[in-house]
Enzyme design. Structure first.
Site, PDB file in Angstrom:
ATOM      1  CG  HIS A 538      16.641  -2.450  29.715  1.00 23.04           C
ATOM      2  ND1 HIS A 538      15.347  -2.648  29.634  1.00 23.04           N
ATOM      3  CD2 HIS A 538      17.200  -3.890  29.818  1.00 23.04           C
ATOM      4  CE1 HIS A 538      14.922  -3.924  29.651  1.00 23.04           C
ATOM      5  NE2 HIS A 538      15.974  -4.533  29.845  1.00 23.04           N
ATOM      6  CG  HIS A 585      12.601  -6.484  28.640  1.00 17.62           C
ATOM      7  ND1 HIS A 585      13.551  -6.789  29.950  1.00 17.62           N
ATOM      8  CD2 HIS A 585      11.593  -6.476  28.956  1.00 17.62           C
ATOM      9  CE1 HIS A 585      12.201  -6.683  30.741  1.00 17.62           C
ATOM     10  NE2 HIS A 585      11.282  -6.514  30.199  1.00 17.62           N
TER      11      HIS A 585
END
Length: 641
Positions: A538, A585
């Site tokens: 990420h 996320h």
């Protein structure tokens, strides 16, 4: 949402129209067409943000857009479409295959960084997890930038706008698993809940009820408050992966004002003039590959970098937009001294821990039983049903450390606020070991514990002036001086163990499996984490937003409207713009960022004349025949059928 067959029929019908945009397979083959066209916007990178921008900006038929992607157009590859096959995409031809420097906090291990290199970018290779982030995360973005447009109350409309959240009849008891009125149903991005129920689902619910004082039930993780045990939503619809290529780019290819150029890498952005003392940077240099011909192209209005948190800062640094001393050391002429470009790198550390179970009814059978695997693949191929429609888990928990946790005596809480988690626990119905190793016999449950509020900040710097040489990527994982990151990773593992020790699991879980079983003391747990932790991929924050105007170190490289400080004609729209990594996320927050950015761009350029010429560097010949232009689309139709 249309079925795959209907989408294919629509695309076939569109091929008969002269109003189609072009899907161009290389800069060399499309050189004439590119430089004979005056583009208002050139977007670099076709991931979550780039795909969304290409679609939204071409909603105005008078606006001409070029979208450039370094990877291929093969987003309908079966491995990309089938949700269960997501793991095979890492280290494939669709992955940039970056690698970090040795990480001191991970026992000096270098780790792989997976980033998508295909239409759709990382939305085409990720695990499709669908989280908006917490309201506190968005409110902190508003506070850091001084722009209330980034707060939760404003971005919620964009979150709904982009969604086609599907309440599938295949989802058992769906109304107890999400809150319908907080979701959109008419947007481009397909999403929904897992359509296959697993034996561990009811056990997980029983464990949550047993331990409800610690693990509260959260009906919808996307409500703005992420805390608690909940069901996992995915960017999966009609049994297939949703990504920015399928949901944003493919529909826009029916418009004459969008051209998409693939297999082409932008090497730098270029200054085309000045406005007073301010450089105008609204051109790009690109090529089909190393040692291939370089082309220049100027946008009438703006260049928008959406190449991701690694690609975007690399392009800026190669262009002389970044720390002036770094540019000077490599012989790059500095356009503007922006010390924050490439700094502030953040990511979420990840750990897998395995538990052997007594049941033989787990998803391990997809690896252990080739007959069962073939049956499930046939179900997916024939009607998009079965286990191959599943993502990584059906259930998870997003948790916070207690307000009176001892760590806060010495460390300020790095989270955005009480609706934002410190860590995540994923409960997967099979053996997973991202760090590799032989697949063991037997059946397993895997606990994945991830840190979502890292205090560590890393950096990206140039390794060379060669754009095809990867930059130096150092996220500094678990290397914080205050000890918060390793402490919270340890507490996450302990919390996961507590959840799996509930009575509800006693007939299912036999024991913890592998070397982690011997990690009982804090020192042993920390050693296990440092030896085995990886990253959730990420990566964020490397060209961060800040308050308007201030270009000093630590103040951010972007204005709140995502324009690059100190220049005109250049904007950054991707996860590199987040000043703090969202405790979620990051795919959906990036979609949301892009949706608002599209409105900001439209509004800022609504009165622009668009009279400038999009000239290139010459030496071009007439474009290819209609057959060659449409050939990629014909191939795309074949894949959709």
């Amino acid at each position: 949402m249309f079925s795959h067959s209907v989408r294919a029929a629509l695309l076939l019908s569109a091929l008969s129209s002269s109003s189609l945009g072009a899907l161009l397979q290389s800069a060399d083959d499309a050189a004439d067409q590119l430089t004979s066209t005056h583009y208002d916007y050139i977007i670099v990178g076709a991931g979550a943000a780039g795909g969304a921008l290409a679609n939204r900006l071409t909603e105005d038929g008078s606006t001409k857009v070029l979208l450039i992607e370094a990877g291929s157009s093969d987003y309908n590859n079966t491995n990309i479409e089938v949700p269960w096959l997501a793991p095979v995409l890492t280290h494939s031809q669709f992955d940039w295959n970056y690698t970090t420097t040795p990480q001191e906090g991970l026992d000096n291990r270098s780790i792989a960084y997976a980033r998508g290199k295909v239409l759709g970018g990382s939305t085409s290779i990720n695990y499709m997890i669908y989280t908006r982030a917490a309201q506190d995360d968005w409110n902190r973005f508003a506070s850091v930038t001084g722009d209330d447009g980034w707060n939760w109350s404003n971005i919620l409309s964009y979150a709904k706008k982009l969604e086609a959240f599907q309440n599938s009849p295949n989802v058992q008891n769906a109304t107890s698993k999400f809150v319908a009125n907080i979701h959109g149903t008419n947007g481009p991005v397909g999403a929904g809940l897992p359509q296959v129920s697993l034996p561990i689902d009811q056990i997980g619910l029983n464990a949550q009820q047993e331990l409800s004082s610690e693990f509260k039930y959260n009906q919808d993780v996307n409500s703005g408050n992420m805390i608690g045990f909940s069901w996992t939503p995915f960017a999966i619809q009609d049994g297939a992966r949703s990504n920015s290529a399928r949901d944003y780019i493919q529909p826009a290819l029916g418009r004459s004002n969008l051209d998409v150029l693939v297999n082409t890498q932008v090497t730098k952005v270029l200054q085309t003039g000045t406005d007073g003392n301010t450089p105008i940077v609204n051109a790009v240099q690109f090529t089909s590959g190393p040692n291939e011909k370089l082309y220049n192209l100027t946008a009438n209005k703006e260049v928008i970098l959406s190449a991701g948190s690694i690609g975007t800062p690399q392009i800026l640094l190669l262009s002389g937009i970044g720390p002036a001393d770094q540019a000077k050391s490599l012989g790059i002429q500095s356009i503007v001294d922006l010390p924050d470009v490439g700094q502030n790198m953040q990511d979420h550390p990840l750990l897998t821990t395995n538990f052997q179970v007594s049941s033989n009814d787990t998803l391990d059978n997809l690896s252990l039983n080739t007959t069962f695997q073939a049956e499930q693949l046939a179900l997916w191929t024939n009607n998009r049903t079965g286990d191959f429609t599943l993502g990584a888990c059906n259930q998870w928990a997003w948790q916070r450390l207690a307000d009176d946790d001892p760590i806060f005596k010495n460390v300020s809480d790095p989270s955005a606020g009480p609706t934002s988690p410190h860590f995540q626990l994923i409960f997967s119905d099979l053996f997973i070991a991202f760090s590799g190793g032989a697949f063991p016999s037997g059946h397993f449950l895997t606990l994945i514990s991830n840190l979502y509020t890292p205090t560590t900040r890393g950096s990206l710097t140039l390794n060379s002036t060669d754009p095809f040489t990867y930059p130096i990527i150092n996220p500094g994982l678990l290397n914080d001086e205050n000890g918060f990151d390793i402490y919270t990773m340890r507490q996450a593992l302990k919390a996961g163990r507590r959840f799996l020790a509930a009575n509800a699991w006693k007939d299912w879980i036999i024991s913890e499996f592998g070397e982690s079983a011997n990690a009982t003391s804090d020192a042993d747990i920390d050693a296990y984490i440092r030896k085995n932790a990886l990253v959730v991929n990420h990566v964020s924050g490397t060209v961060a937003m800040g308050k308007s105007g201030d270009s000093s170190k630590g103040a951010g490289a972007l204005n709140p409207d995502l324009s690059v400080k100190g220049v005109k004609g250049l904007r950054v729209v991707d996860a590199s713009a987040f000043p703090h990594i969202p405790a979620a996320h990051t795919m959906v927050p990036t979609y949301i960022l892009a949706e608002r950015a599209a409105d900001l761009i439209k509004n800022s350029n609504s009165t622009a004349s668009g009279s400038k010429s999009g000239s290139g560097n010459g030496a071009f010949t007439p474009s290819a025949t209609l057959v060659s232009v449409f050939a990629p689309l014909v191939a795309l139709v074949a894949l959709l059928l």
